[in-house]
Design a protein around this motif. Structure first.
Motif, mmCIF file in Angstrom:
data_model
loop_
_atom_site.group_PDB
_atom_site.id
_atom_site.type_symbol
_atom_site.label_atom_id
_atom_site.label_comp_id
_atom_site.label_asym_id
_atom_site.label_seq_id
_atom_site.Cartn_x
_atom_site.Cartn_y
_atom_site.Cartn_z
ATOM 1 N N SER A 49 -25.405 76.751 -4.054
ATOM 2 C CA SER A 49 -25.323 75.369 -3.606
ATOM 3 C C SER A 49 -24.344 74.587 -4.468
ATOM 4 C CB SER A 49 -26.703 74.703 -3.674
ATOM 5 O OG SER A 49 -27.620 75.404 -2.862
ATOM 6 N N LYS A 50 -23.599 73.692 -3.833
ATOM 7 C CA LYS A 50 -22.659 72.841 -4.558
ATOM 8 C C LYS A 50 -23.243 71.442 -4.681
ATOM 9 C CE LYS A 50 -18.193 73.188 -4.123
ATOM 10 N NZ LYS A 50 -16.813 73.155 -3.612
ATOM 11 N N TYR A 51 -23.239 70.911 -5.898
ATOM 12 C CA TYR A 51 -23.743 69.571 -6.173
ATOM 13 C C TYR A 51 -22.621 68.714 -6.765
ATOM 14 C CZ TYR A 51 -28.424 71.587 -5.664
ATOM 15 O OH TYR A 51 -29.545 72.215 -5.180
ATOM 16 N N GLY A 52 -22.652 67.446 -6.427
ATOM 17 C CA GLY A 52 -21.695 66.493 -7.001
ATOM 18 C C GLY A 52 -22.423 65.472 -7.846
ATOM 19 N N VAL A 53 -21.961 65.260 -9.076
ATOM 20 C CA VAL A 53 -22.566 64.270 -9.972
ATOM 21 C C VAL A 53 -21.471 63.436 -10.600
ATOM 22 C CG1 VAL A 53 -24.580 65.699 -10.494
ATOM 23 C CG2 VAL A 53 -22.551 65.882 -11.931
ATOM 24 N N SER A 54 -21.849 62.260 -11.089
ATOM 25 C CA SER A 54 -20.917 61.368 -11.784
ATOM 26 C C SER A 54 -21.441 61.157 -13.198
ATOM 27 C CB SER A 54 -20.809 60.038 -11.042
ATOM 28 O OG SER A 54 -19.902 59.171 -11.710
ATOM 29 N N ILE A 55 -20.577 61.435 -14.183
ATOM 30 C CA ILE A 55 -20.974 61.299 -15.587
ATOM 31 C C ILE A 55 -19.873 60.572 -16.357
ATOM 32 C CG2 ILE A 55 -22.423 63.368 -15.627
ATOM 33 C CD1 ILE A 55 -20.057 64.823 -16.968
ATOM 34 N N PRO A 56 -20.190 59.915 -17.488
ATOM 35 C CA PRO A 56 -19.148 59.321 -18.338
ATOM 36 C C PRO A 56 -18.180 60.394 -18.835
ATOM 37 C CG PRO A 56 -21.309 58.471 -18.936
ATOM 38 C CD PRO A 56 -21.552 59.595 -17.972
ATOM 39 N N LYS A 57 -16.900 60.013 -18.991
ATOM 40 C CA LYS A 57 -15.889 60.976 -19.409
ATOM 41 C C LYS A 57 -16.168 61.552 -20.793
ATOM 42 C CE LYS A 57 -12.234 58.838 -16.646
ATOM 43 N NZ LYS A 57 -10.953 58.106 -16.666
ATOM 44 N N ASN B 48 3.623 29.684 -8.005
ATOM 45 C CA ASN B 48 3.746 31.136 -8.154
ATOM 46 C C ASN B 48 3.753 31.797 -6.791
ATOM 47 O OD1 ASN B 48 0.826 30.757 -7.699
ATOM 48 N ND2 ASN B 48 0.764 32.971 -8.048
ATOM 49 N N MET B 49 4.278 33.019 -6.750
ATOM 50 C CA MET B 49 4.296 33.780 -5.502
ATOM 51 C C MET B 49 3.509 35.083 -5.631
ATOM 52 S SD MET B 49 7.520 34.559 -2.976
ATOM 53 C CE MET B 49 8.593 35.094 -4.259
ATOM 54 N N TYR B 50 3.173 35.461 -6.857
ATOM 55 C CA TYR B 50 2.469 36.720 -7.082
ATOM 56 C C TYR B 50 1.268 36.473 -7.970
ATOM 57 C CZ TYR B 50 7.413 37.617 -6.324
ATOM 58 O OH TYR B 50 8.688 37.557 -5.859
ATOM 59 N N LEU B 51 0.203 37.147 -7.673
ATOM 60 C CA LEU B 51 -1.002 37.074 -8.499
ATOM 61 C C LEU B 51 -1.391 38.508 -8.854
ATOM 62 C CD1 LEU B 51 -3.146 35.201 -9.727
ATOM 63 C CD2 LEU B 51 -4.496 35.508 -7.649
ATOM 64 N N SER B 52 -1.154 38.874 -10.115
ATOM 65 C CA SER B 52 -1.453 40.235 -10.563
ATOM 66 C C SER B 52 -2.922 40.337 -10.928
ATOM 67 C CB SER B 52 -0.593 40.596 -11.780
ATOM 68 O OG SER B 52 0.776 40.563 -11.436
ATOM 69 N N LEU B 53 -3.587 41.298 -10.356
ATOM 70 C CA LEU B 53 -5.010 41.507 -10.614
ATOM 71 C C LEU B 53 -5.212 42.867 -11.265
ATOM 72 C CD1 LEU B 53 -6.522 40.254 -7.233
ATOM 73 C CD2 LEU B 53 -6.377 38.999 -9.385
ATOM 74 N N PRO B 54 -5.984 42.931 -12.343
ATOM 75 C CA PRO B 54 -6.230 44.236 -12.985
ATOM 76 C C PRO B 54 -7.120 45.113 -12.104
ATOM 77 C CG PRO B 54 -7.583 42.538 -13.995
ATOM 78 C CD PRO B 54 -6.678 41.831 -13.032
ATOM 79 N N ILE B 55 -6.789 46.380 -12.036
ATOM 80 C CA ILE B 55 -7.615 47.339 -11.299
ATOM 81 C C ILE B 55 -8.628 47.922 -12.278
ATOM 82 C CG2 ILE B 55 -7.641 49.506 -10.018
ATOM 83 C CD1 ILE B 55 -4.799 48.867 -9.125
ATOM 84 N N PRO B 56 -9.912 47.768 -12.003
ATOM 85 C CA PRO B 56 -10.914 48.291 -12.945
ATOM 86 C C PRO B 56 -10.803 49.804 -13.072
ATOM 87 C CG PRO B 56 -11.943 47.637 -10.863
ATOM 88 C CD PRO B 56 -10.531 47.145 -10.818
ATOM 89 N N ILE B 57 -10.837 50.266 -14.295
ATOM 90 C CA ILE B 57 -10.750 51.695 -14.579
ATOM 91 C C ILE B 57 -12.156 52.238 -14.822
ATOM 92 C CG2 ILE B 57 -9.825 53.450 -16.142
ATOM 93 C CD1 ILE B 57 -7.539 51.537 -16.761
ATOM 94 N N SER B 58 -12.520 53.195 -14.012
ATOM 95 C CA SER B 58 -13.858 53.778 -14.148
ATOM 96 C C SER B 58 -13.910 54.679 -15.375
ATOM 97 C CB SER B 58 -14.218 54.581 -12.899
ATOM 98 O OG SER B 58 -15.446 55.247 -13.076
ATOM 99 N N ASN B 59 -14.989 54.553 -16.121
ATOM 100 C CA ASN B 59 -15.201 55.416 -17.279
ATOM 101 C C ASN B 59 -15.950 56.684 -16.905
ATOM 102 O OD1 ASN B 59 -13.959 53.721 -19.205
ATOM 103 N ND2 ASN B 59 -15.789 52.421 -19.259
ATOM 104 N N ASN B 60 -16.232 56.820 -15.601
ATOM 105 C CA ASN B 60 -16.954 58.000 -15.135
ATOM 106 C C ASN B 60 -16.016 58.996 -14.480
ATOM 107 O OD1 ASN B 60 -19.224 56.696 -15.995
ATOM 108 N ND2 ASN B 60 -20.385 57.016 -14.132
ATOM 109 N N VAL B 61 -16.459 60.216 -14.405
ATOM 110 C CA VAL B 61 -15.709 61.271 -13.727
ATOM 111 C C VAL B 61 -16.654 61.973 -12.760
ATOM 112 C CG1 VAL B 61 -16.182 62.910 -15.589
ATOM 113 C CG2 VAL B 61 -14.271 63.323 -14.052
#
Length: 391
Positions: A191-199, A162-175
């Motif tokens: 004040s501005k705050y940044g948080v990460s939460i599930p979609k 083979n010449m190519y190896l396709s790898l899946p890019i993990p999809i984050s469930n967070n926003v």
């Protein structure tokens, strides 16, 4: 095309192979699967131009013409998948540089219980008997494939080149969410705050996360979506709303609301003497039969001081401070009036006095109409917030 060419150009062994003209000895113009050597020759010229040091940029017209001649799907200037083009380039270069003129037919042998190293070596030698080029040396490899029969449980092992190896890019469930928070009794900028939460999180869940960071009880936190084209609050978000369903690209603001019952909310927007809305809208809270019109002005003034120190000259600011009986703005109801009973009224002015402020509607909006340009020379200062790093 640019990304594919840059990838190949910065593969040092391949680049040196073309720069020192080693590729010329390997060109196979008789390969029916190749492009009569045109792909290798034009790519070699392109690499030399790119690494000559004589060009800040270079337009690969000849190379693009060769690609379009043998792969019409890449003609024109439409966007294409970079991996598809890269695959075509590597296949074309391989066949143009393949040292095997007459490819022998070799029947694939089964493993039959032989050691995997032996089967892998045999498969690779079979591949090299038909494919021998610099592209094979640099980009080709093997993948082991195992197949088990569900009935007889026989195991079949093959080694495929083979010449190519396709790898899946993990999809984050967070926003990632950025929210501007306005606190009660806080005379500093919001004040501005940044948080990460599930979609799939609800607004209630978002409030719980924010409450811990901002040290505001969840029941005392109200979230709203802003419309920064009109610098106003477009909607208040409900606790059971799903975040990903109700939020678009417009920013969100959070407002701390009083603990005590009986308070009513008024949205506040700012308007310059040029009749342009600006700044971040906020909310003030007042009590019927207790809040005077002068106190309403004081609430707006306290929310404005932090910006005014930076947006106007110190002389202008001291001038206001020394004359507490006057304000550099006037307040007016925006839209449907809740003060007078006259039909068609689009908003009564509010004068600073000790009279009680009366407003018949459940909620409304107040315009802060600035009276002089010198206090709001730089309107962008009224959108500046203090940014906090989330834990």
């Amino acid at each position: 095309m640019n990304s594919a060419i840059q990838c190949l150009s910065n593969t040092a062994p391949l680049c040196n192979y073309f720069l020192n003209n080693s590729y010329k000895e390997d060109i196979n113009k008789n390969n029916p699967l190749g492009m009569k050597g045109y792909m290798a020759e034009t790519f070699g010229k392109l690499i030399k131009h790119m690494w000559s040091g004589q060009h800040s940029s270079y337009q690969p017209k000849s190379f693009k013409q060769i690609i379009g001649k043998y792969a019409p799907q890449f003609t024109g200037y439409s966007q294409h998948d970079a991996h598809e083009l890269l695959s075509f380039l590597l296949d074309g270069l391989h066949e143009d540089l393949n040292k095997i003129s007459n490819k022998p037919y070799i029947e694939t042998k089964s493993a039959d219980g032989r050691p995997e190293t032996e089967v892998a070596k045999e498969s690779w030698e079979t591949h090299l008997a038909r494919n021998k080029s610099k592209i094979v040396d640099l980009f080709h490899g093997q993948l082991k494939s195992t197949l088990v029969c569900p009935d007889c449980k026989k195991v079949s092992i093959t080694f495929d080149s083979n010449m190519y190896l396709s790898l899946p890019i993990p999809i984050s469930n967070n926003v990632d969410v950025e929210i501007t928070i306005f606190k009660l009794q806080d005379k500093k900028r919001p004040s501005k705050y940044g948080v990460s939460i599930p979609k799939t999180s609800t607004i209630q869940k978002l409030k719980e996360v924010l409450g811990k960071i901002c040290k505001i009880p969840v029941e005392n936190l109200c979230l709203a979506q802003l419309d920064m084209t009109t610098h106003s609050i477009s909607s208040v978000l409900k606790d059971d709303d799903i975040y990903s369903h109700v939020i678009n690209r417009d920013p969100i603001a959070g407002y701390e609301i009083p603990n005590e019952p009986g308070y009513k909310a008024l949205k506040v927007v700012q308007k310059s003497c040029d009749r342009e809305y600006f700044g971040i809208p906020y909310i003030i809270f007042w009590k019927p039969k207790m809040t005077t019109k002068k106190q309403l002005y004081e609430m707006v003034w306290n929310n404005t001081k932090c910006y005014l120190r930076e947006s106007s000259s110190s002389t202008s600011y001291d001038e206001i401070q020394n004359n507490e009986s006057e304000y550099p703005f006037k307040l007016q109801i925006r839209g449907k009036c809740g003060i007078c009973s006259e039909k068609g009224c689009t908003g009564c002015p509010i004068k600073p006095s000790e009279k009680l402020f009366k407003f018949s509607l459940p909620s409304g909006t107040i315009i802060v109409q600035w009276q002089s340009k010198k206090y709001v020379k730089d309107k962008t200062k009224f959108c500046v917030v203090t940014t906090h790093n989330s834990p």
